[in-house]
Write a protein that holds these residues in place. Sequence first.
Motif, PDB file in Angstrom:
ATOM      1  N   ALA A 258      38.684  34.003  36.854  1.00 32.93           N
ATOM      2  CA  ALA A 258      38.341  33.204  35.668  1.00 32.93           C
ATOM      3  C   ALA A 258      37.194  33.832  34.885  1.00 32.93           C
ATOM      4  CB  ALA A 258      37.991  31.779  36.086  1.00 32.93           C
ATOM      5  N   GLU A 259      36.233  34.402  35.582  1.00 34.44           N
ATOM      6  CA  GLU A 259      35.097  35.030  34.895  1.00 34.44           C
ATOM      7  C   GLU A 259      35.560  36.189  34.022  1.00 34.44           C
ATOM      8  OE1 GLU A 259      31.517  35.725  33.395  1.00 34.44           O
ATOM      9  OE2 GLU A 259      31.940  34.045  34.746  1.00 34.44           O
ATOM     10  N   ASP A 260      36.496  36.995  34.529  1.00 37.90           N
ATOM     11  CA  ASP A 260      37.015  38.105  33.737  1.00 37.90           C
ATOM     12  C   ASP A 260      37.876  37.607  32.580  1.00 37.90           C
ATOM     13  OD1 ASP A 260      35.755  39.780  35.486  1.00 37.90           O
ATOM     14  OD2 ASP A 260      37.554  40.289  36.627  1.00 37.90           O
ATOM     15  N   LEU A 261      38.578  36.509  32.797  1.00 39.66           N
ATOM     16  CA  LEU A 261      39.452  35.978  31.752  1.00 39.66           C
ATOM     17  C   LEU A 261      38.666  35.353  30.614  1.00 39.66           C
ATOM     18  CD1 LEU A 261      42.228  35.133  30.633  1.00 39.66           C
ATOM     19  CD2 LEU A 261      42.122  33.132  32.144  1.00 39.66           C
ATOM     20  N   PHE A 262      37.717  34.478  30.956  1.00 42.13           N
ATOM     21  CA  PHE A 262      37.015  33.718  29.920  1.00 42.13           C
ATOM     22  C   PHE A 262      35.682  34.335  29.494  1.00 42.13           C
ATOM     23  CE2 PHE A 262      39.374  30.421  32.412  1.00 42.13           C
ATOM     24  CZ  PHE A 262      40.340  30.163  31.451  1.00 42.13           C
ATOM     25  N   LEU A 277      42.660  25.530  35.525  1.00 41.89           N
ATOM     26  CA  LEU A 277      42.234  26.921  35.623  1.00 41.89           C
ATOM     27  C   LEU A 277      40.872  27.125  34.984  1.00 41.89           C
ATOM     28  CD1 LEU A 277      42.777  29.885  36.337  1.00 41.89           C
ATOM     29  CD2 LEU A 277      44.027  30.107  34.181  1.00 41.89           C
ATOM     30  N   LEU A 278      40.617  26.430  33.879  1.00 45.07           N
ATOM     31  CA  LEU A 278      39.317  26.535  33.209  1.00 45.07           C
ATOM     32  C   LEU A 278      38.294  25.604  33.835  1.00 45.07           C
ATOM     33  CD1 LEU A 278      37.516  27.455  30.802  1.00 45.07           C
ATOM     34  CD2 LEU A 278      38.486  25.533  29.514  1.00 45.07           C
ATOM     35  N   VAL A 279      38.652  24.331  33.962  1.00 41.62           N
ATOM     36  CA  VAL A 279      37.674  23.310  34.359  1.00 41.62           C
ATOM     37  C   VAL A 279      37.208  23.507  35.798  1.00 41.62           C
ATOM     38  CG1 VAL A 279      37.284  20.835  34.636  1.00 41.62           C
ATOM     39  CG2 VAL A 279      38.615  21.676  32.689  1.00 41.62           C
ATOM     40  N   GLN A 280      38.116  23.861  36.696  1.00 41.19           N
ATOM     41  CA  GLN A 280      37.772  23.944  38.112  1.00 41.19           C
ATOM     42  C   GLN A 280      37.329  25.334  38.555  1.00 41.19           C
ATOM     43  OE1 GLN A 280      40.905  22.325  40.516  1.00 41.19           O
ATOM     44  NE2 GLN A 280      40.976  20.387  39.398  1.00 41.19           N
ATOM     45  N   ASN A 281      37.495  26.331  37.697  1.00 42.22           N
ATOM     46  CA  ASN A 281      37.138  27.698  38.096  1.00 42.22           C
ATOM     47  C   ASN A 281      36.082  28.338  37.211  1.00 42.22           C
ATOM     48  OD1 ASN A 281      39.283  28.467  40.305  1.00 42.22           O
ATOM     49  ND2 ASN A 281      40.426  27.440  38.677  1.00 42.22           N
TER      50      ASN A 281
END
Length: 424
Positions: A258-262, A277-281
């Motif tokens: 998630a860090e690499d994605l967002f 995927l966003l809220v929990q990660n």
Amino acid sequence: MSSGGLELPPGDHGHEGGPADAPGGASGAVPAGAVSLAGGPEPAGGAEGARTGAELDWGADAWSEVRTRAQRAGRAYIWLNLIEQRLRSVVGAVLRPVYEPVHGGDDWVVAAAGPAGQEWVQRAVAVREVSRRKGYLLDSADDNVLSFLTLPQLRELMVQHWPCFEPYFDDRREIEQALDELEVTRNVVSRNRALSRAVLEQAERASARLLGVLGGGAGSPSADRLPIDAVEDLVGDRYADVVSVHPDRVRLQRQLPAEDLFGGARRLDAIGIGLNLLVQNFSGRRLVRLSEAGCRVRLLFLNPASSAVKRRERELGLRKGELSRSVEMNILHVRRVRAGLRDPSRFDIHVFDETPRFTAYLVEGQSSGIAVVQSYLRRARGMEAPVLVLRGGGRGVPKDADHGLFTTYREEFESVWEDSRPVS
């Protein structure tokens, strides 16, 4: 299958016409560890005419294995080819002005190699002459000695003349270490031996790092989240803007956390039931920092009070109200994030009442975009559904990207957003 390499598969003892069918019972059976001859007409004459020798046919598993090996070797070869061409260009650009004015022509390469490299540079000269005589040189750009030097030889020239390269590169150790890692892969590929996935991934990481050091990297921090793949550059048009496919979200997050994605996003649009995927990660603090850094965020949740949530609960076999409470908790979480922002106007939260068809995270950086898309399956939760990763905008996108999936899901998001309602 042994750890040392591919073995011919054992003969099928139940194959019609094989040794198991030969007269004589146990005496005609294939001994343990032996293989039968490749299939053919049954010889006459009973046991005297029975076939003997090795089974030359490959079964489906064997063919699948060698295809996998060939695909890995081909992928590694593309990276090695890119590195070799880039290193050849760098060596020529740095050493040619030093040696060519004195020695001229292709003799500058011989002079640069010096006594220590006399043997391999003379071999390169000889191979070039043979290639010229036999007409193997179809491109005049390769009609020079430098084009016949291999990766280890190019590396040797760079090491021998490091004072000439030092003004251009900061870390000699990093370059040598990356080339050492690639040498392992090069030896495997050049001899058609088995290339494990771990060695292939190590070679890809080393190649990407080395291309960056040598000035061939993406040049954009946002592109580091999903670096352009050498194979994607070659065959990307075959798959529109689909970069990768994962059987479930767990495998996706191993490859693309998630860090690499967002992280580093300049625009983030997400649509789905609960956006787990966003809220929990991705923590609330990271969301705050992302928004404060200038990221425009639009989150679109399924209305937890809608009939669509109740239908989804029945599909998944959940207790009544379980899914709706989960969605409510996620909405409350992002509302708290928005309340802590200096400029909440750049952080929008909406809900929609339609039947959810997919979940999508459309993330755009300064020069490139990434989308993670999943379709909703009747009996599978979000973690279990297949995942598509799409690339949108910027360097490396196929020419027909306007008709790719990224654009399709972007249009779907905008359509649902127009019909949605804001969360106060």
